[in-house]
Design an enzyme around this catalytic site. Structure first.
Site, PDB file in Angstrom:
ATOM      1  N   ASP A 105     -35.382  17.568  77.023  1.00  0.00           N
ATOM      2  CA  ASP A 105     -34.513  17.780  75.869  1.00  0.00           C
ATOM      3  C   ASP A 105     -35.418  18.045  74.656  1.00  0.00           C
ATOM      4  OD1 ASP A 105     -32.356  18.050  74.186  1.00  0.00           O
ATOM      5  OD2 ASP A 105     -31.416  16.140  74.691  1.00  0.00           O
TER       6      ASP A 105
HETATM    7  C1  NOJ Z   1     -30.485  18.270  71.947  1.00  0.00           C
HETATM    8  C2  NOJ Z   1     -29.293  17.715  72.690  1.00  0.00           C
HETATM    9  O1  NOJ Z   1     -29.548  16.383  73.071  1.00  0.00           O
HETATM   10  C3  NOJ Z   1     -28.937  18.517  73.917  1.00  0.00           C
HETATM   11  O2  NOJ Z   1     -27.722  18.052  74.422  1.00  0.00           O
HETATM   12  C4  NOJ Z   1     -28.857  19.971  73.600  1.00  0.00           C
HETATM   13  O3  NOJ Z   1     -28.511  20.692  74.750  1.00  0.00           O
HETATM   14  C5  NOJ Z   1     -30.207  20.427  73.066  1.00  0.00           C
HETATM   15  N1  NOJ Z   1     -30.522  19.701  71.847  1.00  0.00           N
HETATM   16  C6  NOJ Z   1     -30.240  21.925  72.789  1.00  0.00           C
HETATM   17  O4  NOJ Z   1     -29.418  22.226  71.733  1.00  0.00           O
END
Ligand code: NOJ
Length: 754
Positions: A276
């Site tokens: 992430d």
């Molecule tokens: C952080 C988030 O936790 C995740 O769910 C998301 O897909 C990513 N950013 C990309 O935007």
């Protein structure tokens, strides 16, 4: 180097059959041609934005330093970058393009928690198909969905993104979403690859505080929290996004047990793992890596294939390989997963496979003709949950004077919810607009805002941090209320649209108080003094504590954030053009003090019995026990009655199956749909088992007066659990079968597992 370009181009692109054998041969061959730097480049996923302007990306592409892009959502932008790969890079390995398509791309559907309230797998498939279609039509190849994090804590803002508190419901819906989005193959023109998230147990962050740590028993992890991810993977999800949290002390990004032993060895996952946002850097903050180099070594050797939004893999992997701290085999393994998914996306057959021919790009990306409004309205209607309807206040008549009041009544941005992808606020239908559309000139509709979503300056600033999402009305609060009262007093009914603005239920939007903000509370108190029928339309992304509202309102309709067609869908229900059928996918607590509160809690040695209250039992002495609205709850404009439960046999053989049936009758005056829910309970086992667990559900439609028998087959798999030795077993003995219209009121029977 340039001299070999045509040869490579020829060998890379062509017709590659989408079989595992052909893929492996192709990818092995390609890896042999790659330099270490090119391999490392493939492991980098970057977001286009201020940190990575287009010119910088062009340079990275030229040097083979980027494998995939996210946050670019139009065909011309995507085409430009893919063309750069083809023209400037040595190996011409196509990029893939990803985005957070969670509840729609251009057409915005209800937030996932709302979709879960439909308990309708066909509705999930509709959302999945259309989202994939619109995303692929914009040139995207992958989506960061579905989010299947089980959560029992409404303080967490991200409950809005998931399917709620239940493992079975979440697993069914996650599976349906993957099947719908990926279709037969993500390589097809209008399909996208999914990336299930956030692996694992992100929804259990302590105290509901985002990014906090998670600590739980392995039994609970395997029983309740992992099946959702497993279901999505069994449905074929090509990607997994690794969670930001730590689990039992180990950050997921550093957890080789989770990412290798469980995910790959035990579950046989063959796709790609992606960190992430910035999670590799965060290993230092977690306190498990001493410096960036250490963080990279830990992440790659733990099984994180691709890094999202940090340059650490690019900066530190070359040195780590050189020093022998990371083997080139480890890099090859990660690269293989990236190339495999690109192969499966069909990008080596045609890097423009989701772009179509040049010149075919839509003239206006936001064109009305690109939306799927009828489907959005249909799904939104199914997601609405009627929580209260005193003396049949609803449905409303399309006559007289209706006062529509509230800060969310005419907010085009809020009704779309968070993570609304490429949806355009201007295209959404607000509740006010929906009501006006429904009544036409048959009734007088008056509107006043009545209050700001919040009067707290700090929270207003927080909500407007990254986008101007909340406009603050400059009138003093008292004046706004007076203006609202002026129209309320002259009306036949008040429709108060209150709740949260979309930014209050989002990533990084945890709340310690889940009541309505004081500005809106004051408004409701004032409206109540008019004595007019008060219909509350709630807009929110999490269960709220609504004890006071439940006392004040004559009717309450939970609408979540219902998307582009939300206003029309809500009006359909308010005026009875659609009979509500939604059921809550999460328990609604009475107060924050009751959290965690969830229907499938374990038995205790001293259960509280509200009919025979006893001091030394498990309860709070200063509040009513149990939730305000239970899991699975939701009313209808008609009345459904259930017969007693009939079992095909009182005994279940270990290799057999029995049927549990009820006859459902629509004994009211209107046609309508409802959801019949099956719960099971293991009376005596080697460990305490939940008081009940959802094991089946069926949505049915019955005309007024009509009856239907609903049958659930029960076999041994529904009775299995992880015992104290982490064996997945079903133990012989008695089981309660409970069938009902919600988790609290059920018809029961008993059978024995032999
Ligand atoms: C952080 C988030 O936790 C995740 O769910 C998301 O897909 C990513 N950013 C990309 O935007």
């Amino acid at each position: 180097m340039l001299a070999c370009q045509p040869v490579i181009a020829e060998t890379l692109f062509g017709h590659h059959p989408l079989t595992a054998q052909a893929r492996d041969a192709f990818v092995n061959d390609l890896i042999k041609k790659m330099t270490l730097d090119e391999k490392i480049g493939q492991l980098r996923l970057i977001s286009v934005g201020p940190d990575n302007p287009k010119q910088a990306i062009r340079e990275m592409i030229k040097k083979g330093q980027v494998g995939a892009i996210f946050n670019t959502v139009t065909r011309p932008d995507i085409r430009e970058m893919q063309d750069q790969v083809m023209q400037l890079s040595r190996l011409k390995i196509p990029l893939f393009f990803a985005y957070d398509v969670i509840h729609g791309q251009r057409t915005v559907f209800p937030i996932t928690l709302g979709l879960a309230s439909s308990w309708d797998l066909d509705a999930v498939s509709t959302v999945g198909r259309i989202s994939a279609y619109e995303a692929a039509d914009d040139g995207l190849n992958m989506t960061w969905a579905p989010m299947v994090d089980i959560t029992r804590d409404p303080r967490w803002g991200r409950v809005s993104e998931g399917f709620g508190e239940d493992t079975y419901l979440t697993s069914q819906m996650g599976r349906a979403m993957v099947l719908a989005m990926q279709g037969r193959s993500p390589a097809e023109r209008y399909n996208v690859m999914t990336s299930v998230k956030h692996f694992a147990a992100y929804g259990a962050v302590e105290g509901g505080r985002d990014y906090n740590s998670v600590d739980m028993s392995l039994q609970r992890l395997f029983q309740d929290y992992l099946p959702g991810y497993k279901a999505a993977l069994d449905a074929g999800s090509g990607g997994v996004m690794v969670a930001l949290n730590s689990l039992n002390g180990v950050p997921a990004t550093a957890d080789s047990w989770l990412l290798k032993d469980v995910l790959r060895s035990s579950w046989g996952f063959k796709g790609i793992t992606i960190s992430d946002h910035g999670a590799i850097k965060e290993l230092m903050q977690h306190g498990v890596a001493s410096d960036p180099r250490d963080a990279v070594r830990i992440a790659i050797t733990s099984g994180v294939n691709m890094s999202m939004s940090d340059e650490y893999y690019s900066n530190y992997l070359p040195g780590l390989v050189k020093s022998g701290a990371v083997s080139e085999m480890e890099i090859d393994d990660a690269v293989r997963h990236v190339l495999n998914v690109k192969y499966e996306m069909g990008l080596f057959n045609d890097p423009d496979s989701h772009l179509g021919p040049k010149g075919s790009d839509p003239i206006n990306t936001n064109a009305e003709s690109r939306l799927h409004r009828p489907q959005a309205r249909d799904v939104a209607r199914k997601s609405l949950v009627l929580l209260k309807n005193r003396l049949e206040t609803l449905p409303l008549k399309k006559s007289g004077t209706i006062a529509v009041i509230g800060p969310l009544a005419d907010s085009k941005r809020d009704i779309m919810g968070s993570w609304s992808a490429a949806g355009v606020a201007g295209q959404s239908i607000t509740v006010l607009q929906g009501i006006r559309n429904a009544v036409g000139d048959k009734a007088v509709v008056r509107f006043q805002k009545g209050a700001n979503v919040t009067d707290n300056n700090g929270i207003q600033a927080f909500l407007n941090l990254y986008e101007h999402a909340v406009s603050v009305d400059p009138r003093p609060a008292e004046k706004m209320i007076d203006d609202a009262l002026a129209i309320a007093e002259k009306s036949d009914v008040i429709v108060a649209v209150v709740g949260e603005s979309q930014g209050m239920a989002h990533e990084a939007s945890s709340r310690s108080d889940i009541t309505l903000p004081p500005s809106q509370r004051r408004l409701l108190d004032a409206l109540k003094t008019t004595g007019k029928p008060l219909v509350m339309v709630l807009m929110n992304g999490r269960p709220l504590a609504l004890v006071k509202e439940d006392e004040q309102a004559d009717a309450i309709l939970e609408t979540w954030f219902s998307g582009t067609e939300g206003g029309n869908a809500i009006a359909d229900v308010l005026f009875g053009d659609y009979n509500p059928s939604g059921k809550l996918p999460m328990s609604f607590p009475r107060s924050v003090g009751q959290i965690p509160i969830y229907y499938n809690h374990l038995q205790t040695g001293r259960p509280y019995d509200f009919q025979h209250p006893n001091k030394y039992t498990s309860h709070y002495y200063d509040a009513a026990n149990g939730p305000l609205y239970p899991f699975g709850y939701g009313l209808s404009y008609t009345r459904f009655t259930l017969s007693e439960v009939r079992l095909s046999s009182k005994n279940l053989a270990r290799n057999g199956s029995i049927n549990a049936s009820v006859t459902v009758t629509n004994s009211g005056k209107r046609d309508g749909a409802t959801v019949i829910q099956l719960y099971l309970h293991d009376q005596t086992a080697s460990v305490s088992r939940p008081v009940k667990e959802l094991k089946g559900f069926k949505r049915i439609f019955l005309k007024a007066g009509e009856s239907q028998t609903v049958t659930f087959p029960i076999a041994i798999n529904a009775l299995k659990f992880w015992n104290a030795h982490m064996q997945y077993v079903a133990e012989p003995g008695k089981f309660d079968v409970m069938i009902g219209l919600d988790s609290a009121r059920t018809k029961n029977s008993v059978f024995t597992l032999l």
